[in-house]
Enzyme design. Structure first.
Site, PDB file in Angstrom:
ATOM      1  N   ARG A  82       0.853  -1.193   0.000  1.00 30.26           N
ATOM      2  CA  ARG A  82       0.000   0.000   0.000  1.00 30.26           C
ATOM      3  C   ARG A  82       0.887   1.241   0.000  1.00 30.26           C
ATOM      4  O   ARG A  82       1.924   1.277   0.685  1.00 30.26           O
ATOM      5  CB  ARG A  82      -0.927   0.020   1.219  1.00 30.26           C
ATOM      6  CG  ARG A  82      -1.924  -1.119   1.208  1.00 30.26           C
ATOM      7  CD  ARG A  82      -2.889  -1.071   2.377  1.00 30.26           C
ATOM      8  NE  ARG A  82      -3.751  -2.245   2.372  1.00 30.26           N
ATOM      9  CZ  ARG A  82      -4.672  -2.515   3.291  1.00 30.26           C
ATOM     10  NH1 ARG A  82      -4.850  -1.686   4.306  1.00 30.26           N
ATOM     11  NH2 ARG A  82      -5.410  -3.608   3.210  1.00 30.26           N
TER      12      ARG A  82
ATOM     13  N   LYS B 261     -17.859  -3.658   9.748  1.00 28.57           N
ATOM     14  CA  LYS B 261     -16.913  -4.599  10.336  1.00 28.57           C
ATOM     15  C   LYS B 261     -16.965  -4.547  11.862  1.00 28.57           C
ATOM     16  O   LYS B 261     -17.419  -3.566  12.455  1.00 28.57           O
ATOM     17  CB  LYS B 261     -15.491  -4.310   9.854  1.00 28.57           C
ATOM     18  CG  LYS B 261     -14.995  -2.903  10.161  1.00 28.57           C
ATOM     19  CD  LYS B 261     -13.571  -2.700   9.646  1.00 28.57           C
ATOM     20  CE  LYS B 261     -13.073  -1.289   9.954  1.00 28.57           C
ATOM     21  NZ  LYS B 261     -11.645  -1.130   9.680  1.00 28.57           N
TER      22      LYS B 261
ATOM     23  N   HIS C  72     -14.697 -11.207   5.455  1.00 31.40           N
ATOM     24  CA  HIS C  72     -13.265 -10.908   5.512  1.00 31.40           C
ATOM     25  C   HIS C  72     -12.855 -10.988   6.979  1.00 31.40           C
ATOM     26  O   HIS C  72     -13.530 -10.409   7.839  1.00 31.40           O
ATOM     27  CB  HIS C  72     -12.966  -9.496   5.010  1.00 31.40           C
ATOM     28  CG  HIS C  72     -13.565  -9.139   3.688  1.00 31.40           C
ATOM     29  ND1 HIS C  72     -12.803  -8.792   2.590  1.00 31.40           N
ATOM     30  CD2 HIS C  72     -14.851  -9.041   3.275  1.00 31.40           C
ATOM     31  CE1 HIS C  72     -13.597  -8.497   1.577  1.00 31.40           C
ATOM     32  NE2 HIS C  72     -14.847  -8.641   1.974  1.00 31.40           N
TER      33      HIS C  72
END
Length: 644
Positions: free
Chosen positions: A365, A467, A513
């Site tokens: 990243r 999440k 995930h």
């Protein structure tokens, strides 16, 4: 005139025949609370103590025990610091000065960087301002008034900030005493005299608005508390944190390094690689037990994949890009799109689900250079990453199973205090609102069904789904976000993922995930500081060191070394002609769990004199008995991290 009704958090009410203020409400409850109250929350909005209240409202009085109260206290201290800087350095221009976790900072445009002597002068000026007990006055002004005011003062950064305030938002300025002004939303303390204890900690360079193409400013960090005892405790924690700094310990213990040729991308030396790979081996054992299947996926993908997944629109600026064959490519910053491709490559029946793909691939990243630091913010990393494709009726069990795995792992690693956050839809996101409604409700229902207490973290979900984040406290009380589990209805839709139900109908799977440790690099940075570099025996890069007293003890030491290595114990011998005390002292610095001192008596008795890290003398032991004990301790992973 209608009465003002105040609804307090305990369910009680206070009625006033006139408009009132939070300060007046606090005073009617009692002098102790009135003294401790720093600000208030009126119908969910944090306000100053002199905020006018009229009508029927809910009120929460904020003290230093509240997150919002601490922010007001420290933001006010930042204003005091900025005023003090301009007293000492009149040409300094002010920019922004927010409260942050455990303190505050303020950025300044000055000719020369601040020296330690400068910080001492600024602290002296701050004490003067606090002693003056200057009131904080909130003023609402027009944009034109504010612009003229700051242009006349030469505060160009404030003019730029003013231009960024939305048109429908009220412009507010806070004045300290008679003269010092700052563009600020507030709220603030009632006066500078409310600040009782503070300390300026450090200064460093910082780009204006974090943009490497803008001017380098000078940032001063500080902290403040309502009394000197709390301040001292904080400074003691900071001193302990410096001792545990993973960058310092990484050098001392020969674990990892960085180099300008690969910015923010760690190199792991052999000892660091042992810790890294031992963690991966542990996670792989869990994957066997919890029925995950490991996959291997490519590193670089054509831009079409990222357009399909949504990363091109929502994440592209945080990715490295490559031009090749007149096409656009990018190394992957996460594994989920590649796992979607793998799931889509075959037809699936409801009987096959859940399918759990685990992946330790390297990820990249483009973190800006101004925010990278040590292992906790890097550009190249790996995750204990996995994606579960399941039916809607399997979501709760899958998340429950993951939390079981996570709890087991955190307990093993010595993290006993875990906080759970439910992060909801961000402003910049993919997918329709009804999809987000469905996924947020599903996670809320799962947490309720598992009787897990959680706090909301609005707007902090991933761009593709909400999440659950898991925060742990380390050995000195700092909170770190490690694990996460994310519910995703968007990527299965984007990739047209399908399975055939029991009724023969084609449906979309749900995608989960999840990661326990997250970035392994970041986890190691956190864990090194948690344990102060004193790894538990099963993770220690060197588990046992032999310390022969004289040359005549080398042969026996070499034989013991071979025996330990043969059964998988990571061992070394220190053959140097140094005094035993010096060898022991160095082994302590290297934080090796066990030291075996070998002299005449040990050779004759086939024994070893055992010392444990922390200068604990365990006495003489028959070597085979010690060997069996260590092997059992490694197998059980029963030892926990030390304290440094």
């Amino acid at each position: 005139m209608s009465a003002t009704t105040i609804h307090l958090p305990d369910g009680s009410q206070k009625v006033f025949p006139h408009p009132t203020t939070p300060a007046e409400v606090a005073a009617t409850i009692g002098p102790r609370l009135a003294k401790a109250t720093l600000a208030a929350e009126v119908d969910g909005q944090v306000v100053d103590l002199l905020y006018p209240i009229d009508g029927d409202v809910s009120l929460r009085l904020l003290t230093f025990d509240d997150d919002e109260g601490r922010k007001v206290y420290r933001h006010s201290t930042a204003h005091i610091m900025a005023q003090a800087v301009q007293r000492q350095f009149p040409v300094a221009k002010v920019t922004i000065g927010p409260a942050i976790e455990e303190g505050f900072y303020y950025d300044f445009d000055v000719v020369d960087p601040f020296s330690p002597e400068d910080l001492a002068k600024i602290e002296t000026a701050m004490r003067d301002i606090i002693a003056e007990d200057q009131p904080f006055h909130r003023m609402e002004v027009s944009r034109d008034e504010a612009r003229k005011m700051f242009e006349a003062m030469g505060e160009s950064y404030k003019v730029e900030l003013l231009d960024g305030i939305p048109e429908d938002e009220v412009v507010t300025i806070y004045r300290n005493g008679e003269h010092w002004l700052d563009l600020c939303r507030g709220p603030h303390l009632s006066s500078t005299g409310k600040v009782k204890a503070f300390k300026l900690l450090s200064s460093s360079g910082a780009y204006w608005r974090g943009d490497e193409n803008r001017k380098m400013l000078q940032r001063i960090y500080g902290t403040s508390y309502p009394d000197n005892k709390l301040l001292k405790e904080h400074l003691d924690r900071l001193e302990e944190a410096q001792k545990r700094d993973h960058r310092k310990l990484g050098r001392e213990l020969e674990l990892f390094m960085f180099h300008p040729f690969a910015p923010a991308s760690p190199f792991f030396f052999p000892k660091g690689a042992i810790v890294y790979n031992t963690l991966i081996s542990y996670v792989r054992e869990l994957y066997e037990r919890y029925e995950y299947e490991e996959v291997i996926t490519p590193l670089i993908y054509e831009a079409g994949l990222w357009k399909l997944s949504g990363h091109y629109d929502h994440f592209w600026e945080e990715m490295f890009t490559i031009q090749a064959d007149e096409r656009e490519y990018a190394p992957k910053p996460m594994n989920c799109p590649s796992h979607c491709l793998m799931f889509a490559a075959n037809h699936h029946s409801y009987r096959e689900l859940p399918i759990r793909y685990a992946d330790f691939a390297r990820l990249h990243r483009y973190e800006r250079s101004g925010v990278t630091g040590g292992l906790t913010r890097v550009r190249a990393f790996s995750q204990d990453d996995a994606h579960v494709f399941c039916r809607p009726d399997q979501v709760q069990q899958e998340i429950h199973s993951f939390i079981e795995m996570l709890d087991e792992t955190y307990e093993l690693l010595g993290f006993s205090d875990t906080r759970v956050l439910l992060a909801t839809r961000p402003e910049k996101r993919a997918g329709a609102d009804e999809v987000w409604d469905r996924s947020e409700s599903a996670l809320t229902d799962v947490l309720a069904a598992l009787d897990i207490k959680f706090d909301l973290n609005p707007g902090e979900g991933a761009f593709y789904g909400p999440k659950i984040d898991f925060l742990v406290k380390d050995a000195i009380g700092r909170a770190w976000q490690l694990g996460t589990v994310q519910l995703d209805f968007n990527l299965p839709e984007r990739f047209r993922l399908e399975y055939v139900t029991e009724q023969g109908v084609v449906e979309r799977p749900v995608m989960i995930h999840r990661a326990m440790l997250g970035s392994l690099e970041r986890f190691l940075g956190v864990y090194i500081e948690h344990c102060g570099g004193v790894f538990p025996l099963w993770l220690a890069p060197v588990q046992v060191i032999l310390l022969p007293i004289a040359d005549k003890h080398h042969d026996y030491s070499e034989r013991l070394l071979r025996e330990m290595k043969h059964v998988g114990i990571r061992a070394e011998v220190d053959f140097r002609s140094e005094k035993t005390g010096a060898k022991v002292a160095e082994a302590e610095v290297r934080k090796i769990p066990y030291m075996l001192i070998v002299g005449d008596r040990e050779v004759e008795a086939e024994s070893v004199a055992v010392r444990a890290h922390g200068r604990r003398d365990l006495g003489a032991q028959e070597f085979q008995s010690f060997l069996n004990q260590v092997l059992q301790e490694i197998r059980d992973r029963r030892s926990v991290a030390g304290t440094g």
